[in-house]
Scaffold this motif. Structure first.
Motif, PDB file in Angstrom:
ATOM      1  N   GLU A 102       0.847  -1.209   0.000  1.00 54.40           N
ATOM      2  CA  GLU A 102       0.000   0.000   0.000  1.00 54.40           C
ATOM      3  C   GLU A 102       0.875   1.248   0.000  1.00 54.40           C
ATOM      4  O   GLU A 102       0.544   2.250  -0.601  1.00 54.40           O
ATOM      5  CB  GLU A 102      -0.879   0.036   1.259  1.00 54.40           C
ATOM      6  N   ASN A 121      -3.275  -1.794  -4.999  1.00 54.23           N
ATOM      7  CA  ASN A 121      -2.825  -0.952  -3.881  1.00 54.23           C
ATOM      8  C   ASN A 121      -3.332   0.495  -4.032  1.00 54.23           C
ATOM      9  O   ASN A 121      -4.029   0.810  -5.000  1.00 54.23           O
ATOM     10  CB  ASN A 121      -1.296  -1.021  -3.706  1.00 54.23           C
ATOM     11  N   LYS A 122      -2.961   1.322  -3.037  1.00 56.31           N
ATOM     12  CA  LYS A 122      -3.475   2.697  -2.996  1.00 56.31           C
ATOM     13  C   LYS A 122      -3.052   3.485  -4.255  1.00 56.31           C
ATOM     14  O   LYS A 122      -3.876   4.172  -4.865  1.00 56.31           O
ATOM     15  CB  LYS A 122      -2.904   3.374  -1.735  1.00 56.31           C
ATOM     16  N   ARG A 125      -5.137   2.863  -7.190  1.00 55.96           N
ATOM     17  CA  ARG A 125      -6.425   3.566  -7.145  1.00 55.96           C
ATOM     18  C   ARG A 125      -6.234   5.019  -7.561  1.00 55.96           C
ATOM     19  O   ARG A 125      -7.060   5.601  -8.234  1.00 55.96           O
ATOM     20  CB  ARG A 125      -7.035   3.468  -5.740  1.00 55.96           C
TER      21      ARG A 125
END
Ligand code: ADP
Length: 424
Positions: A102, A121-122, A125
């Motif tokens: 992340e 993961n972040k 996104r």
């Protein structure tokens, strides 16, 4: 084993008691039957309790009991406890792995064998615009760029593909896929906007400088020609200086032309036209033969395949290869050009019996400005950009430059084009 022996001894003692009582009462069968029924009921009762305990998840301590059933409860309880500990450790590890991925600055997406998103993961996104609800969706439904879909399908993941971010088309991403596990793939996307910007600036700078140098060079050359015409040969120094200056200006002009061509190859969009290679090679050979090399070039056309690509680029690459073979071999040695097909490629071979290249230099000759230092009687002029241009042109045609060479024996430069370039 001890617990089982105890169970058997108890059963035997009870059976013996029944035998003794039967001696006086003659009730052997009913008593034995009753004993079996009691045993059966006891074990059915314990089985029922056990099943109930398991059904409720085997929570907490196990029910109080004796004998072999206590042993069974104890073992199951121990296995469960051990599994629970392992699960906890594993989930801690997974959490730590998730936390670290992340925190990664690069986007990471796990894809299943069917291209569905399993995890992201972040950063994924943020730069790819994936949502938690996209789990299970096919990635090509969310990243719809044709280059990406082609890359995904091609299964050739050696090089990354450059795409704009679906959320911000000014951000450039280098997307790469890595195969791992059982059909799983990891998609990594790195922000390369700055890198690409700097690369673009470098290319623009080289192209602009080369372009700006062209005019003063032409003017200089014009004046030098006029001065040469005016020179009456009275001063040897003046004559040789003027010749020298002419030579250097010409060299600089070639350099500028090659740099401009390279910049052009790096930035220009690809064209797809049908090229009659036989005609093209005939033209190139004639042009070269017209300039001094009469009788040296042998053209072998074993294939009449036409190819899809850009004619001017290929003309420049083939001319460079032929020019080198003529340059780097003695004036009376032949040079062969052969156009042929193999099972996997369309090939152009340029073969000479010239000075050859050492293995260490073969690896470097396509680098910009790389020239092999050899002791020759006569200095051979060049810019060191010819093979870099050839490599670039071939890259733009999905082709490879294969070099076989031996010092003192000669070289073979093969351009191998994939069969998908064949014009039907
Ligand atoms: P240049 O302008 O120096 O010819 P190239 O990029 O075309 O630049 O070639 C790079 C170097 O590779 C040359 O300097 C030469 O030493 C070597 N080379 C290229 N072609 C051949 C050949 N056919 N035979 C031997 N050496 C070659």
């Amino acid at each position: 084993m001890g617990i089982w022996r105890r169970e058997i001894i108890i059963a035997l003692i009870l059976f013996l008691i029944i035998c003794v009582i039967s001696l006086f009462t003659k009730l052997f069968f009913p008593l034995t039957f009753a004993l079996i029924i009691i045993f059966l009921c006891h074990h059915l009762y314990q089985l029922n309790r056990f099943e109930k305990w398991l059904r409720t998840g085997g929570q907490g301590d196990y029910p109080k009991t004796k004998g072999v059933w206590e042993e069974i409860y104890y073992h199951v309880y121990r296995i469960k406890k051990h599994n629970k500990r392992r699960k906890k450790k594993l989930s801690k590890m997974v959490d730590r792995f998730r936390e670290s991925t992340e925190a990664l600055p690069d986007a990471a997406v796990v894809l299943s064998a069917g291209d569905e998103i399993e995890w992201a993961n972040k950063a994924a996104r943020e730069v790819l615009g994936l949502l938690p609800s996209d789990k299970g969706q096919r990635i090509q439904n969310l990243i719809r760029f044709p280059e990406f879909i082609y890359y995904l399908k091609s299964k050739q993941y050696d090089e990354p593909v450059i795409l704009p971010s679906p959320l911000n088309n000014r951000m450039l991403l280098a997307v790469r896929i890595i195969n791992y596990g059982d059909g799983l793939r990891l998609l990594l996307a790195q922000d390369v906007t700055q890198l690409k910007q700097m690369e673009r600036m470098r290319k623009d700078f080289v192209a602009n400088v080369s372009h700006e140098l062209r005019t003063p060079l032409t003017v200089l050359k014009g004046y030098l020609e006029t001065l040469e015409d005016m020179d009456n040969g009275e001063s040897l120094l003046l004559t040789s200086s003027l010749r020298n200056m002419q030579g250097q200006t010409e060299r600089m002009q070639h350099l500028v032309d090659d740099l401009l061509l390279l910049a052009h190859l790096e930035t220009k969009n690809k064209k797809h036209e049908i090229i009659d290679i036989r005609k093209l090679l005939n033209q190139i050979c004639h042009e070269n033969e017209a300039t001094l090399e009469i009788g040296r070039i042998e053209l072998i056309l074993d294939s009449d395949a036409q190819m899809i690509g850009e004619e001017n680029e290929l003309r420049s690459a083939f001319t460079n290869l032929l020019g080198n073979s003529l340059k780097y071999s003695s004036e009376d040695s032949p040079v062969q050009i052969r156009w042929h097909e193999t099972e996997t490629a369309l090939c152009l071979d340029v073969i000479d019996k010239g000075e050859g290249i050492s293995p260490a230099d073969i690896a470097r000759v396509t680098e910009r400005f790389y020239r092999v230092e050899t002791k020759r009687d006569k200095k051979i002029s060049g810019t060191g950009l010819g093979l870099a241009i050839v490599k670039h042109v071939l890259m733009r045609h999905d082709a490879q430059l294969i070099i076989h060479s031996e010092l003192g024996k000669g070289s073979c430069f093969q351009c191998a084009f994939p069969l998908k370039r064949l014009a039907k």
